[in-house]
Each structure stands twice: as C-alpha cells, then as structure tokens.
Design a protein around this motif. Structure first.
Motif, PDB file in Angstrom:
ATOM      1  N   ILE A 110      -2.299   3.239 -27.879  1.00 58.76           N
ATOM      2  CA  ILE A 110      -1.039   2.874 -27.683  1.00 58.76           C
ATOM      3  C   ILE A 110      -0.629   3.433 -26.489  1.00 58.76           C
ATOM      4  O   ILE A 110      -0.109   2.467 -25.484  1.00 58.76           O
ATOM      5  CB  ILE A 110      -0.055   2.724 -28.919  1.00 58.76           C
ATOM      6  N   TYR A 111      -0.461   4.899 -26.305  1.00 57.23           N
ATOM      7  CA  TYR A 111       0.185   5.298 -25.217  1.00 57.23           C
ATOM      8  C   TYR A 111      -0.687   5.569 -24.049  1.00 57.23           C
ATOM      9  O   TYR A 111      -0.389   5.910 -22.922  1.00 57.23           O
ATOM     10  CB  TYR A 111       0.723   6.716 -25.741  1.00 57.23           C
ATOM     11  N   GLY A 112      -2.034   5.512 -24.134  1.00 58.81           N
ATOM     12  CA  GLY A 112      -3.024   5.942 -23.228  1.00 58.81           C
ATOM     13  C   GLY A 112      -2.933   4.357 -22.239  1.00 58.81           C
ATOM     14  O   GLY A 112      -2.793   3.359 -22.665  1.00 58.81           O
ATOM     15  N   PRO A 113      -3.071   4.582 -20.957  1.00 55.43           N
ATOM     16  CA  PRO A 113      -3.031   3.368 -20.036  1.00 55.43           C
ATOM     17  C   PRO A 113      -4.270   2.599 -20.604  1.00 55.43           C
ATOM     18  O   PRO A 113      -5.203   2.752 -20.715  1.00 55.43           O
ATOM     19  CB  PRO A 113      -3.266   3.803 -18.798  1.00 55.43           C
ATOM     20  N   GLN A 114      -3.807   1.168 -20.561  1.00 55.47           N
ATOM     21  CA  GLN A 114      -4.860   0.313 -20.881  1.00 55.47           C
ATOM     22  C   GLN A 114      -6.125   0.135 -19.622  1.00 55.47           C
ATOM     23  O   GLN A 114      -5.855   0.369 -18.649  1.00 55.47           O
ATOM     24  CB  GLN A 114      -4.361  -1.298 -20.776  1.00 55.47           C
ATOM     25  N   PHE A 115      -7.106  -0.175 -20.076  1.00 63.14           N
ATOM     26  CA  PHE A 115      -8.307  -0.301 -19.237  1.00 63.14           C
ATOM     27  C   PHE A 115      -8.815   1.121 -18.567  1.00 63.14           C
ATOM     28  O   PHE A 115      -9.202   1.126 -17.582  1.00 63.14           O
ATOM     29  CB  PHE A 115      -8.211  -1.355 -18.119  1.00 63.14           C
ATOM     30  N   GLY A 116      -8.322   2.120 -19.340  1.00 65.12           N
ATOM     31  CA  GLY A 116      -8.844   3.326 -18.953  1.00 65.12           C
ATOM     32  C   GLY A 116      -7.883   4.021 -17.811  1.00 65.12           C
ATOM     33  O   GLY A 116      -8.329   4.825 -16.959  1.00 65.12           O
ATOM     34  N   GLY A 117      -6.930   3.118 -17.407  1.00 66.80           N
ATOM     35  CA  GLY A 117      -6.203   3.635 -16.195  1.00 66.80           C
ATOM     36  C   GLY A 117      -6.612   2.811 -14.797  1.00 66.80           C
ATOM     37  O   GLY A 117      -5.965   2.912 -13.725  1.00 66.80           O
ATOM     38  N   TYR A 118      -7.544   1.998 -14.953  1.00 69.11           N
ATOM     39  CA  TYR A 118      -8.028   1.053 -13.878  1.00 69.11           C
ATOM     40  C   TYR A 118      -6.919  -0.069 -13.768  1.00 69.11           C
ATOM     41  O   TYR A 118      -6.345  -0.557 -14.701  1.00 69.11           O
ATOM     42  CB  TYR A 118      -9.344   0.422 -14.119  1.00 69.11           C
ATOM     43  N   ASP A 119      -6.800  -0.500 -12.476  1.00 72.02           N
ATOM     44  CA  ASP A 119      -5.984  -1.609 -12.324  1.00 72.02           C
ATOM     45  C   ASP A 119      -6.425  -2.798 -12.700  1.00 72.02           C
ATOM     46  O   ASP A 119      -7.567  -3.235 -12.487  1.00 72.02           O
ATOM     47  CB  ASP A 119      -5.583  -1.801 -10.736  1.00 72.02           C
ATOM     48  N   PRO A 120      -5.470  -3.596 -13.573  1.00 68.06           N
ATOM     49  CA  PRO A 120      -5.648  -4.776 -14.169  1.00 68.06           C
ATOM     50  C   PRO A 120      -6.024  -5.780 -13.157  1.00 68.06           C
ATOM     51  O   PRO A 120      -6.909  -6.938 -13.550  1.00 68.06           O
ATOM     52  CB  PRO A 120      -4.756  -5.203 -15.392  1.00 68.06           C
ATOM     53  N   VAL A 121      -5.300  -5.996 -12.222  1.00 62.82           N
ATOM     54  CA  VAL A 121      -5.238  -6.885 -11.063  1.00 62.82           C
ATOM     55  C   VAL A 121      -6.770  -6.871 -10.501  1.00 62.82           C
ATOM     56  O   VAL A 121      -7.485  -7.982 -10.139  1.00 62.82           O
ATOM     57  CB  VAL A 121      -4.065  -6.986 -10.114  1.00 62.82           C
ATOM     58  N   ASP A 122      -7.150  -5.752  -9.965  1.00 63.95           N
ATOM     59  CA  ASP A 122      -8.547  -5.563  -9.526  1.00 63.95           C
ATOM     60  C   ASP A 122      -9.606  -5.749 -10.512  1.00 63.95           C
ATOM     61  O   ASP A 122     -10.738  -6.558 -10.010  1.00 63.95           O
ATOM     62  CB  ASP A 122      -8.643  -4.119  -9.005  1.00 63.95           C
ATOM     63  N   LEU A 123      -9.471  -5.412 -11.800  1.00 65.23           N
ATOM     64  CA  LEU A 123     -10.184  -5.753 -12.772  1.00 65.23           C
ATOM     65  C   LEU A 123     -10.576  -7.364 -12.950  1.00 65.23           C
ATOM     66  O   LEU A 123     -11.624  -7.964 -13.023  1.00 65.23           O
ATOM     67  CB  LEU A 123      -9.983  -5.270 -14.152  1.00 65.23           C
ATOM     68  N   ALA A 124      -9.342  -8.052 -12.901  1.00 65.30           N
ATOM     69  CA  ALA A 124      -9.360  -9.539 -12.841  1.00 65.30           C
ATOM     70  C   ALA A 124     -10.167  -9.980 -11.629  1.00 65.30           C
ATOM     71  O   ALA A 124     -11.033 -11.352 -11.831  1.00 65.30           O
ATOM     72  CB  ALA A 124      -7.971 -10.209 -12.824  1.00 65.30           C
ATOM     73  N   LEU A 143       0.829   0.213 -21.447  1.00 64.29           N
ATOM     74  CA  LEU A 143       0.957   0.779 -20.252  1.00 64.29           C
ATOM     75  C   LEU A 143      -0.212   0.295 -19.249  1.00 64.29           C
ATOM     76  O   LEU A 143      -1.456   0.438 -19.592  1.00 64.29           O
ATOM     77  CB  LEU A 143       0.811   2.250 -20.425  1.00 64.29           C
ATOM     78  N   TYR A 144       0.393  -0.212 -18.146  1.00 62.58           N
ATOM     79  CA  TYR A 144      -0.650  -0.799 -17.187  1.00 62.58           C
ATOM     80  C   TYR A 144      -0.459   0.051 -15.821  1.00 62.58           C
ATOM     81  O   TYR A 144       0.700   0.241 -15.387  1.00 62.58           O
ATOM     82  CB  TYR A 144      -0.593  -2.074 -17.175  1.00 62.58           C
ATOM     83  N   LEU A 145      -1.395   0.625 -15.447  1.00 66.00           N
ATOM     84  CA  LEU A 145      -1.449   1.179 -14.058  1.00 66.00           C
ATOM     85  C   LEU A 145      -2.094   0.445 -12.918  1.00 66.00           C
ATOM     86  O   LEU A 145      -2.879  -0.394 -13.100  1.00 66.00           O
ATOM     87  CB  LEU A 145      -1.983   2.615 -13.935  1.00 66.00           C
ATOM     88  N   PHE A 146      -1.474   0.465 -11.901  1.00 66.70           N
ATOM     89  CA  PHE A 146      -1.710  -0.256 -10.419  1.00 66.70           C
ATOM     90  C   PHE A 146      -2.208   0.331  -9.408  1.00 66.70           C
ATOM     91  O   PHE A 146      -1.506   1.314  -9.180  1.00 66.70           O
ATOM     92  CB  PHE A 146      -0.697  -1.525 -10.397  1.00 66.70           C
ATOM     93  N   SER A 147      -3.131   0.127  -8.685  1.00 66.32           N
ATOM     94  CA  SER A 147      -3.535   0.769  -7.407  1.00 66.32           C
ATOM     95  C   SER A 147      -2.559   0.682  -6.210  1.00 66.32           C
ATOM     96  O   SER A 147      -2.268   1.521  -5.145  1.00 66.32           O
ATOM     97  CB  SER A 147      -4.974   0.290  -6.939  1.00 66.32           C
ATOM     98  N   ARG A 148      -1.766  -0.577  -6.253  1.00 68.14           N
ATOM     99  CA  ARG A 148      -0.572  -0.735  -5.137  1.00 68.14           C
ATOM    100  C   ARG A 148       0.477  -1.504  -5.689  1.00 68.14           C
ATOM    101  O   ARG A 148       0.297  -2.237  -6.788  1.00 68.14           O
ATOM    102  CB  ARG A 148      -1.496  -1.834  -4.193  1.00 68.14           C
ATOM    103  N   GLU A 149       1.422  -1.330  -4.991  1.00 66.16           N
ATOM    104  CA  GLU A 149       2.699  -1.885  -5.521  1.00 66.16           C
ATOM    105  C   GLU A 149       2.557  -3.559  -5.637  1.00 66.16           C
ATOM    106  O   GLU A 149       3.050  -4.110  -6.415  1.00 66.16           O
ATOM    107  CB  GLU A 149       4.140  -1.614  -4.490  1.00 66.16           C
ATOM    108  N   GLU A 150       1.983  -3.986  -4.651  1.00 72.13           N
ATOM    109  CA  GLU A 150       1.767  -5.494  -4.514  1.00 72.13           C
ATOM    110  C   GLU A 150       1.016  -6.089  -5.837  1.00 72.13           C
ATOM    111  O   GLU A 150       1.288  -7.124  -6.446  1.00 72.13           O
ATOM    112  CB  GLU A 150       0.982  -6.036  -3.293  1.00 72.13           C
ATOM    113  N   ASN A 151      -0.038  -5.212  -6.202  1.00 72.68           N
ATOM    114  CA  ASN A 151      -0.962  -5.734  -7.597  1.00 72.68           C
ATOM    115  C   ASN A 151       0.072  -5.640  -8.850  1.00 72.68           C
ATOM    116  O   ASN A 151       0.024  -6.410  -9.554  1.00 72.68           O
ATOM    117  CB  ASN A 151      -1.860  -4.717  -7.845  1.00 72.68           C
ATOM    118  N   ARG A 152       1.067  -4.532  -8.874  1.00 71.48           N
ATOM    119  CA  ARG A 152       1.967  -4.525  -9.893  1.00 71.48           C
ATOM    120  C   ARG A 152       3.079  -5.865  -9.768  1.00 71.48           C
ATOM    121  O   ARG A 152       3.308  -6.734 -10.849  1.00 71.48           O
ATOM    122  CB  ARG A 152       3.016  -3.492  -9.722  1.00 71.48           C
TER     123      ARG A 152
END
Length: 179
Positions: A110-124, A143-152
């Motif tokens: 639940i608390y760990g970032p999804q996809f191991g902390g990889y950016d879901p937009v880049d994964l897509a 929780l989702y983390l993003f490599s860039r603000e634009e991806n968020r």
C-alpha cells in the motif's frame, strides 16, 4: 603567453616528460586497479538501472530516503531519518517516526510506490525511468512517482488510460529489469 615570450622568460614548456600529467596518469591507474581488486566493474551502473525497486546505487536508499508513508499522512514528501529504517524488496526505506515505519512494514504494497518507483507515464510508453520523489500523486489510495512534472500532469489528466497501458506493459518491463 606567446612562444617568443615563453622563450624570453625561460618558461617555454619542454617536450617529453611532464610531471603533472604523469602524476594524474599514475593516480588514475591506481584508482582503476583498486576498483578492479575490490570487484567493481561496469556492472555497478547497470545494477542501478536493473532494479525492480528504484534504489540509489550509492546509498541503497529507496526513493532517495523519503518516507513513503508521509505522502499519505502529511500529503507531501518528507525526508526519513536514519533512526527509523526498514529493509524491504532489496532496498532500505527511511521513515519520519516509528509509527510510519510500522505502517510500512505491515503494508508495503500500500505505502510503497507503485511500479517500484518507476514513472507510470514512461512505463505506458514502454520504457523504465525512475520516478523523482518530489513529483508524486496519490491515486486510488496508491503512491505514484514521476520523472518529470509534465508526466505527473499528464497522469492527472487521464490516470485510467495511463494505468491501463502501464499495467499492460509492466510485467514484461519488470522481467527485463530482473535480468
């Protein structure tokens, strides 16, 4: 200085042996020999990009030492403390307090970032790019983390589509990371 002025001043560089360059070459060689003796090779850089959970290859810290529970509790990234650490999924996680640490240990999924902390937009898009702990969003209690603000921002505009595509690609990308 021009060549004529160097000759006049007696400071014209001599051809051949140059002590400063020789010292630098010697030191560089010693460093390389030391690293090889310690078992380091080019694999250290590769290991950081082939982890299933994004980990700083120098510190071993997941999400750069930010407390993953704080995103939910404080609604912002907070640096964790060395006094409150836990090991999970081959990474060291830091927390602001013992309560956050206990919550994470009980429910890392639940608390760990999804996809191991990889950016879901880049994964897509089919690539693995580490998320930046300062660019985050909580969606669907995850929780989702993003490599860039634009991806968020792109994720916020159409999270369902991004997650559908990222989830479809993640199993293969995760398998590739393990190799």
């Amino acid at each position: 200085m021009t060549a004529q002025r160097q000759e006049r001043n007696g400071s014209r560089p001599r051809k051949g042996f140059r002590p400063g360059i020789a010292l630098i070459d010697l030191l560089a060689g010693l460093v390389l020999v030391s690293l090889a003796a310690a078992g380091f090779s080019g694999s250290a850089a590769r290991a950081a990009t082939t982890e299933r959970v994004v980990v700083n290859r120098f510190t071993g810290l997941a999400i750069e030492g930010y407390d993953p529970v704080a995103y939910f509790v404080d609604a912002r990234p907070e640096i964790g403390l060395q006094d409150f650490e836990a090991s999970q999924a081959g990474a060291v996680w830091r927390f602001r307090n013992e309560g956050n640490r206990a919550s994470f240990v009980a429910h890392p999924e639940i608390y760990g970032p999804q996809f191991g902390g990889y950016d879901p937009v880049d994964l897509a898009r089919g690539v693995t790019v580490a998320g930046n702990p300062r660019f985050f969003q909580i969606a669907g209690q995850r929780l989702y983390l993003f490599s860039r603000e634009e991806n968020r921002d792109s994720f916020a505009a159409d999270a369902a589509r991004v997650l559908r595509e990222a989830n479809a690609r993640w199993p293969q990308l995760e398998q590739d990371l393990a190799q």
